[in-house]
Design a protein around this motif. Structure first.
Motif, mmCIF file in Angstrom:
data_model
loop_
_atom_site.group_PDB
_atom_site.id
_atom_site.type_symbol
_atom_site.label_atom_id
_atom_site.label_comp_id
_atom_site.label_asym_id
_atom_site.label_seq_id
_atom_site.Cartn_x
_atom_site.Cartn_y
_atom_site.Cartn_z
ATOM 1 N N VAL A 253 0.855 -1.183 0.000
ATOM 2 C CA VAL A 253 0.000 0.000 0.000
ATOM 3 C C VAL A 253 0.893 1.236 0.000
ATOM 4 C CG1 VAL A 253 -1.800 1.285 1.216
ATOM 5 C CG2 VAL A 253 -1.776 -1.222 1.316
ATOM 6 N N GLU A 254 0.734 2.061 -1.015
ATOM 7 C CA GLU A 254 1.508 3.303 -1.048
ATOM 8 C C GLU A 254 1.086 4.178 0.121
ATOM 9 O OE1 GLU A 254 2.518 4.764 -4.706
ATOM 10 O OE2 GLU A 254 3.127 6.728 -3.983
ATOM 11 N N ARG A 255 2.060 4.584 0.898
ATOM 12 C CA ARG A 255 1.808 5.417 2.085
ATOM 13 C C ARG A 255 0.830 4.750 3.044
ATOM 14 N NH1 ARG A 255 6.292 8.061 1.173
ATOM 15 N NH2 ARG A 255 6.293 9.131 -0.826
ATOM 16 N N GLY A 256 0.869 3.425 3.063
ATOM 17 C CA GLY A 256 0.009 2.679 3.984
ATOM 18 C C GLY A 256 0.831 2.227 5.171
ATOM 19 N N VAL B 115 -8.282 9.102 -11.913
ATOM 20 C CA VAL B 115 -7.082 9.214 -12.749
ATOM 21 C C VAL B 115 -6.079 10.225 -12.197
ATOM 22 C CG1 VAL B 115 -6.226 9.544 -15.101
ATOM 23 C CG2 VAL B 115 -8.578 8.799 -14.755
ATOM 24 N N LYS B 116 -4.841 9.762 -12.114
ATOM 25 C CA LYS B 116 -3.705 10.661 -11.852
ATOM 26 C C LYS B 116 -2.926 10.718 -13.160
ATOM 27 C CE LYS B 116 0.572 10.845 -9.082
ATOM 28 N NZ LYS B 116 1.257 10.341 -7.864
ATOM 29 N N ALA B 117 -2.881 11.878 -13.773
ATOM 30 C CA ALA B 117 -2.220 11.975 -15.081
ATOM 31 C C ALA B 117 -1.264 13.159 -15.100
ATOM 32 C CB ALA B 117 -3.265 12.139 -16.181
ATOM 33 N N TRP C 124 -10.825 13.192 -11.905
ATOM 34 C CA TRP C 124 -9.512 13.569 -12.469
ATOM 35 C C TRP C 124 -8.774 14.370 -11.415
ATOM 36 C CZ3 TRP C 124 -7.809 11.969 -17.215
ATOM 37 C CH2 TRP C 124 -6.663 12.570 -17.728
ATOM 38 N N ARG C 125 -7.594 13.920 -11.056
ATOM 39 C CA ARG C 125 -6.902 14.586 -9.945
ATOM 40 C C ARG C 125 -6.165 15.851 -10.399
ATOM 41 N NH1 ARG C 125 -2.981 11.667 -7.244
ATOM 42 N NH2 ARG C 125 -3.566 12.227 -5.140
ATOM 43 N N ALA C 126 -6.179 16.829 -9.508
ATOM 44 C CA ALA C 126 -5.506 18.100 -9.806
ATOM 45 C C ALA C 126 -4.147 18.186 -9.127
ATOM 46 C CB ALA C 126 -6.381 19.261 -9.354
ATOM 47 N N VAL D 143 -9.339 17.765 -5.908
ATOM 48 C CA VAL D 143 -8.287 18.698 -5.494
ATOM 49 C C VAL D 143 -7.875 18.403 -4.054
ATOM 50 C CG1 VAL D 143 -7.750 21.150 -5.194
ATOM 51 C CG2 VAL D 143 -9.346 20.443 -6.992
ATOM 52 N N LYS D 144 -6.580 18.269 -3.815
ATOM 53 C CA LYS D 144 -6.129 18.072 -2.431
ATOM 54 C C LYS D 144 -6.469 19.306 -1.597
ATOM 55 C CE LYS D 144 -2.372 14.787 -3.223
ATOM 56 N NZ LYS D 144 -0.987 14.389 -2.949
ATOM 57 N N ASN D 145 -6.578 19.123 -0.282
ATOM 58 C CA ASN D 145 -7.021 20.247 0.547
ATOM 59 C C ASN D 145 -6.087 21.452 0.471
ATOM 60 O OD1 ASN D 145 -5.833 18.040 2.636
ATOM 61 N ND2 ASN D 145 -5.216 20.071 3.262
ATOM 62 N N ILE E 153 0.312 22.160 -1.596
ATOM 63 C CA ILE E 153 1.591 21.439 -1.577
ATOM 64 C C ILE E 153 1.334 19.942 -1.479
ATOM 65 C CG2 ILE E 153 3.794 21.140 -0.353
ATOM 66 C CD1 ILE E 153 3.702 23.683 -2.012
ATOM 67 N N ASP E 154 1.065 19.431 -0.299
ATOM 68 C CA ASP E 154 0.833 17.981 -0.232
ATOM 69 C C ASP E 154 0.525 17.505 1.178
ATOM 70 O OD1 ASP E 154 0.563 15.415 -1.023
ATOM 71 O OD2 ASP E 154 2.695 15.010 -1.346
ATOM 72 N N PHE E 155 -0.693 17.654 1.618
ATOM 73 C CA PHE E 155 -1.135 17.039 2.879
ATOM 74 C C PHE E 155 -0.221 17.356 4.066
ATOM 75 C CE2 PHE E 155 -2.777 13.582 -0.152
ATOM 76 C CZ PHE E 155 -4.063 14.098 -0.190
ATOM 77 N N GLN F 299 -1.742 8.841 7.566
ATOM 78 C CA GLN F 299 -0.992 9.979 8.101
ATOM 79 C C GLN F 299 0.429 10.068 7.540
ATOM 80 O OE1 GLN F 299 -3.258 8.902 12.115
ATOM 81 N NE2 GLN F 299 -1.464 10.130 12.550
ATOM 82 N N GLU F 300 0.485 10.217 6.207
ATOM 83 C CA GLU F 300 1.796 10.250 5.547
ATOM 84 C C GLU F 300 2.755 11.243 6.193
ATOM 85 O OE1 GLU F 300 1.544 11.069 1.348
ATOM 86 O OE2 GLU F 300 3.722 11.271 1.154
ATOM 87 N N TYR F 301 2.268 12.442 6.443
ATOM 88 C CA TYR F 301 3.126 13.502 6.978
ATOM 89 C C TYR F 301 2.808 13.791 8.441
ATOM 90 C CZ TYR F 301 4.034 14.524 2.019
ATOM 91 O OH TYR F 301 4.391 14.456 0.681
HETATM 92 C C1 GCU Z 1 2.265 12.248 -2.344
HETATM 93 C C2 GCU Z 1 2.728 10.888 -1.950
HETATM 94 C C3 GCU Z 1 2.815 9.972 -3.135
HETATM 95 C C4 GCU Z 1 1.482 9.972 -3.886
HETATM 96 C C5 GCU Z 1 1.130 11.391 -4.260
HETATM 97 C C6 GCU Z 1 -0.233 11.527 -4.913
HETATM 98 O O1 GCU Z 1 3.254 12.916 -3.086
HETATM 99 O O2 GCU Z 1 3.971 10.985 -1.322
HETATM 100 O O3 GCU Z 1 3.132 8.689 -2.675
HETATM 101 O O4 GCU Z 1 1.537 9.192 -5.011
HETATM 102 O O5 GCU Z 1 1.098 12.178 -3.105
HETATM 103 O O6 GCU Z 1 -1.125 12.039 -4.252
HETATM 104 O O7 GCU Z 1 -0.418 11.192 -6.058
#
Ligand code: GCU
Length: 676
Positions: free
Chosen positions: A160-163, A280-282, A317-319, A353-355, A358-360, A386-388
Motif C-alpha cells: 500500500v503506497e503510504r500505507g 485518474v492521476k495523469a 480527475w486529480r488536480a 483537489v487536495k485540501n 503542496i501535499d497534505f 498519516q503520511e506527513y
Molecule cells: C504524495 C505521496 C505519493 C502519492 C502522491 C499523490 O506525493 O507521497 O506517494 O503518489 O502524493 O497524491 O499522487
C-alpha cells in the motif's frame, strides 16, 4: 477490532427494556438485499447490546414494533404530508421516529431507497451507543455530498503506497474464488458512516486492473458492497491502451484510443453494471497523461468521460500536478494548468483537489482551486493515512484539520463562500459533489495500525456526509462508540484527540513552516534535505538564511498568493494581518520580526516547538489517568505508541531548532527546554 460497531452492552434498565421490546418485532415492508444486510446488523447488535436475538416477523401484525422500508413501500401507512417531507430528503436521506397507525404506535425507519433505511438503522444504533436514543423523537438526516469516497492507494501485489497498517485488504491473488469475511466488515463500517464509493487501487495505477481477469475479481467486491450502497471505482492508467490494448499511442484524440476506452468501459459494465467510474492521476509525478500528445487535461478527462457517460459513470480527475520545470513555486502549478480549462470538462467529470496546494502537510491554507473554477465540478481530496503526520505511530486526530479547511472562506464564487460550500455544492450550485479520503486501512488487526487512527476513518466519513459537523461532535461520538460512555473518559479522551493535531503542527511545522520532513519516507524531521531536485533540496521550502526564514509567496516573491481571491490577497499580503498559523507559508521574515505576542519570530518558533512536546507529554499523563477505564490491551497499545510519540516530538523539536539556529545564530528562549 470491531471498530466503532462493537455494540457494548446497554446498562440503563429503562433503555434495555425499551430496546428489548423493539427487538422483539421487526417488520420489513419490502424485499431487498439491503434489508438482509440490515437484518444481520440487527442480529449482531441485539446479541451484543442486549443478549437477545431480534425477531423478524413476516406479517404486519399488531405485535410488530419496528417498521422498516422505503417511502413507497410504506405509502399506505404514511400521511401525504409525511410522504412529501420524506421525498425532500433525497436519495440517501432517512427519517426515523414514532408512527401511530390505527391507535398503536410503532417505531419506524424509512428511506427513499433501501440504502436510506440502512443509513437510518445505523444512525439509530449510533444513538443507542451514544446514549441519545429517544423513542418519542423524530430524526431526519441526509448527506450534503453526493459521492463520499475512500481512495485506496493499494497496489495489486498488496503493498500500500503510504500505507502504515499492514498490507492491502484486497487479496487479488485469491479473488475471485475466495471471499475474505473482512470485506463485509469493511463494507459495514463504511455504510455506517454513509461512505458510498470506493476506489480500490493506487492512483499510481497499474493497467492490469483493467484486464478481464482483474475485472472478474473486482466484480466480486462490487457485488458484496452493493447491498451496503457502496459503488466501486478503479484507477485508470492513461497509457493503458498501449500497455494492455496493443496500441502504439494513448493520444486521447486518436480513434483507436477512443475505441479502446469505449470497449473497455463496456466490458467493465458487463461485469459491474453499477460501476462508479475511473479515478485518474495523469501528468503528475511521472504518471502518463494527455500532455505526451500535446493535449490538455480536459481532453484527457473527456476521453474517459465520453466512454463512461452512456453507463452513468463518472471520471474523477486529480488536480495534484507539479513539476519544478514549469514554475519556480510548485504551489502555483495546479491553478496555472487547470484554471484556463474551466468550462471545458464534461458534466460527468469531477476535478479532485487536495485540501492544500503542496501535499497534505500538517497544516496548509486551503487550495486556491477551490472557488476558482465555477464551471467545473470540484471535489475534495483529504488524506486519512498519516503520511506527513507521524504515520501509524503517532496519535493525531485529523478532523480539526479538515474542519479548518472546510470552514475557510474562499470569497469565490460568492463573497460568503467557503471551501465546504464549494465542495458540497451549496455555494457552487453543483450537484455532482465529492469528498474523497486516502484510506488508512490495512490488514492490521485493528485495521488502521494505531488504534486511535480509527477515529480518522470515522471522522472522514462523518465529514463527507456533512461538512458542517464539528470535530468535537465527531470525536465524542467516536469515543463513546469505541471506549464506552463514562463521562470522565469521554471528556479526557476526546480532549486528547482534539488537542493532538495542533500538538503535531507545533512539534513538526509551526507558524506556516512546511515540507521539512525526512526525504522520501516523509517520517521525522529533515529541514536539511537534499532530495535530488531543486524543490526537494534545502532551503527550498523554509528559505532560512542569516536574515530570516519563510517562503515569500507574496507579490514580491513567487506570488502564489495572487491565485487566491482579492480579499485574501489583501489580508494575507500583510505579515501583520495574515493569521499567524500561515505566516511563514507566505512570508519571508527577519528573525527579529515581532509577533502578536510581542516576542520575536525566532523565540516564537522555539516556543511553538516546545509547546508541541509538552502537549504530547500531557496526552501521556491523561492516558495514564484513564487506565482503569480501558481494557489493558488497548490501553497498553496506545501507551507504548504515545511514549514513542513523546520521544519523536523531542526529536523534531531539537533537530529543527538546532538546524535553524545555525542560520539564526541566536540563543533559544530561556523558558523552553534547551535542545541538545
Ligand atoms: C504524495 C505521496 C505519493 C502519492 C502522491 C499523490 O506525493 O507521497 O506517494 O503518489 O502524493 O497524491 O499522487
Amino acid at each position: 477490532y470491531g471498530l466503532w460497531l462493537d455494540y457494548s452492552p446497554v446498562q440503563n434498565t429503562q433503555l434495555r427494556s425499551d430496546l428489548s421490546r423493539l427487538y422483539s418485532g421487526f417488520y420489513f415492508f419490502g424485499k431487498s438485499p439491503t434489508y438482509e444486510v440490515i437484518q444481520k446488523e440487527l442480529t449482531l447488535s441485539g446479541e451484543k447490546m442486549l443478549g437477545q436475538s431480534p425477531v423478524f416477523t413476516t406479517e404486519r401484525l399488531a405485535q410488530t414494533q419496528v417498521w422498516l422500508g422505503t417511502r413507497e413501500e410504506l405509502s399506505q401507512v404514511l400521511s401525504l404530508q409525511q410522504q412529501t417531507s420524506l421525498r425532500a430528503l433525497g436519495e440517501d436521506g432517512f427519517w426515523r421516529g414514532p408512527i401511530t397507525f390505527q391507535g398503536k404506535t410503532y417505531y419506524a425507519i424509512i428511506g427513499n431507497r433501501p440504502v436510506g433505511v440502512l443509513y437510518g438503522v445505523f444512525d439509530w444504533l449510533k444513538s443507542i451507543q451514544t446514549d441519545s436514543f429517544d423513542k418519542t423523537a423524530e430524526k431526519t438526516d441526509s448527506p450534503k455530498v453526493r459521492l463520499r469516497m475512500l481512495n485506496h492507494w493499494d497496489n495489486l501485489d498488496r503493498t500500500v503506497e503510504r500505507g502504515y497498517a499492514g498490507f492491502s485488504i484486497w487479496d487479488w491473488h485469491k479473488l475471485p474464488g475466495y471471499v475474505d469475511p473482512r470485506y463485509l466488515d469493511y463494507a459495514r463500517a463504511n455504510a455506517s458512516l454513509g461512505i458510498n464509493a470506493v476506489s480500490l487501487t493506487n492512483v499510481n495505477a497499474n493497467a492490469r486492473i483493467l484486464t478481464t481477469d482483474f475485472m472478474k475479481k473486482a466484480k466480486v467486491l462490487a457485488d458484496l458492497f452493493r447491498p451496503y450502497g457502496i459503488k466501486v471505482f478503479l484507477t485508470a492508467r492513461f497509457s493503458a491502451p498501449m500497455e494492455i490494448g496493443g496500441l502504439k499511442t494513448a493520444d486521447p484524440l486518436d480513434p483507436a484510443v477512443i475505441d479502446f476506452w469505449k470497449k473497455k468501459t463496456e466490458e467493465m459494465y458487463s461485469f459491474i453494471p453499477d460501476f462508479g467510474g475511473f479515478l485518474v492521476k495523469a501528468n503528475s509525478e511521472g504518471q502518463p497523461g494527455p500532455h505526451e500528445y500535446g493535449r490538455n487535461h480536459a481532453e484527457g478527462a473527456n476521453l474517459l468521460a465520453d466512454a463512461l457517460a452512456p453507463h452513468g459513470g463518472v471520471v474523477i480527475w486529480r488536480a495534484f500536478v507539479y513539476s519544478h520545470e514549469l514554475d519556480e513555486d510548485r504551489h502555483k502549478h495546479a491553478n496555472l494548468e487547470f484554471e484556463p480549462l474551466d468550462g471545458k470538462f464534461r458534466d460527468n467529470v469531477i476535478l479532485q483537489v487536495k485540501n492544500g496546494a503542496i501535499d497534505f502537510m500538517p497544516r496548509e491554507p486551503f487550495h486556491p482551486l477551490f472557488g476558482a473554477m465555477p464551471q467545473t465540478n470540484v471535489g475534495m481530496e483529504f488524506q486519512i493515512t498519516q503520511e506527513y503526520l507521524g504515520q501509524a505511530t503517532q496519535l493525531v486526530y485529523l478532523a480539526p484539520m479538515w474542519e479548518e479547511v472546510l470552514q475557510s472562506k474562499t470569497y469565490r464564487p460568492t463573497p460568503s463562500s467557503t471551501v465546504g460550500g464549494v465542495v458540497d455544492g451549496s455555494d457552487s450550485g453543483k450537484k455532482l459533489t465529492l469528498v474523497a479520503g486516502v484510506s488508512n486501512i490495512g490488514t492490521d488487526r485493528n485495521w488502521t495500525g494505531h488504534l486511535m487512527a480509527q477515529s480518522n476513518w470515522y471522522a472522514f466519513g462523518r465529514l463527507a456526509w456533512d461538512p458542517d459537523l464539528t470535530s468535537q461532535t465527531i470525536a465524542e461520538e467516536w469515543v463513546k462508540m469505541t471506549f464506552g460512555r463514562d463521562p470522565e473518559l469521554l471528556s479526557k479522551v476526546s480532549g486528547m484527540l482534539l488537542d493532538s493535531r495542533e500538538a503535531a503542527v507545533n512539534y513538526m511545522m509551526p507558524l506556516g513552516l512546511h515540507h521539512i520532513m525526512g526525504w522520501d519516507h516523509h517520517y521525522g524531521p529533515g529541514p536539511w534535505v537534499t532530495g535530488g531536485r531543486p524543490d526537494w533540496t534545502a532551503p527550498y521550502y523554509h528559505q532560512a538564511d542569516s536574515l530570516g526564514i519563510g517562503f515569500d509567496r507574496t507579490a514580491s516573491g513567487s506570488d502564489a498568493l495572487g491565485q487566491y481571491a482579492p480579499e485574501i490577497v489583501q489580508a494575507w499580503s500583510d505579515p501583520q494581518q495574515i493569521p499567524e498559523k500561515y505566516l511563514l507559508w507566505f512570508h519571508h521574515l527577519p528573525w527579529d520580526f515581532k509577533l502578536q505576542s510581542g516576542r520575536t519570530l525566532w523565540d516564537e518558533i522555539g516556543l511553538h516547538y516546545d509547546a508541541g512536546v509538552k502537549s504530547v507529554r500531557q496526552m501521556q499523563e491523561t492516558w495514564t489517568s484513564v487506565q482503569d477505564k480501558i481494557d489493558p490491551e488497548r490501553h497498553e497499545h496506545v501507551r507504548q505508541l504515545l511514549a514513542i510519540q513523546a520521544e519523536e516530538a523531542e526529536w523534531w523539536r531539537n533537530a529543527c531548532l538546532l538546524y535553524f539556529q545555525t542560520f539564526a545564530k541566536r540563543p533559544f528562549p530561556a523558558e523552553i527546554e534547551q535542545p541538545t
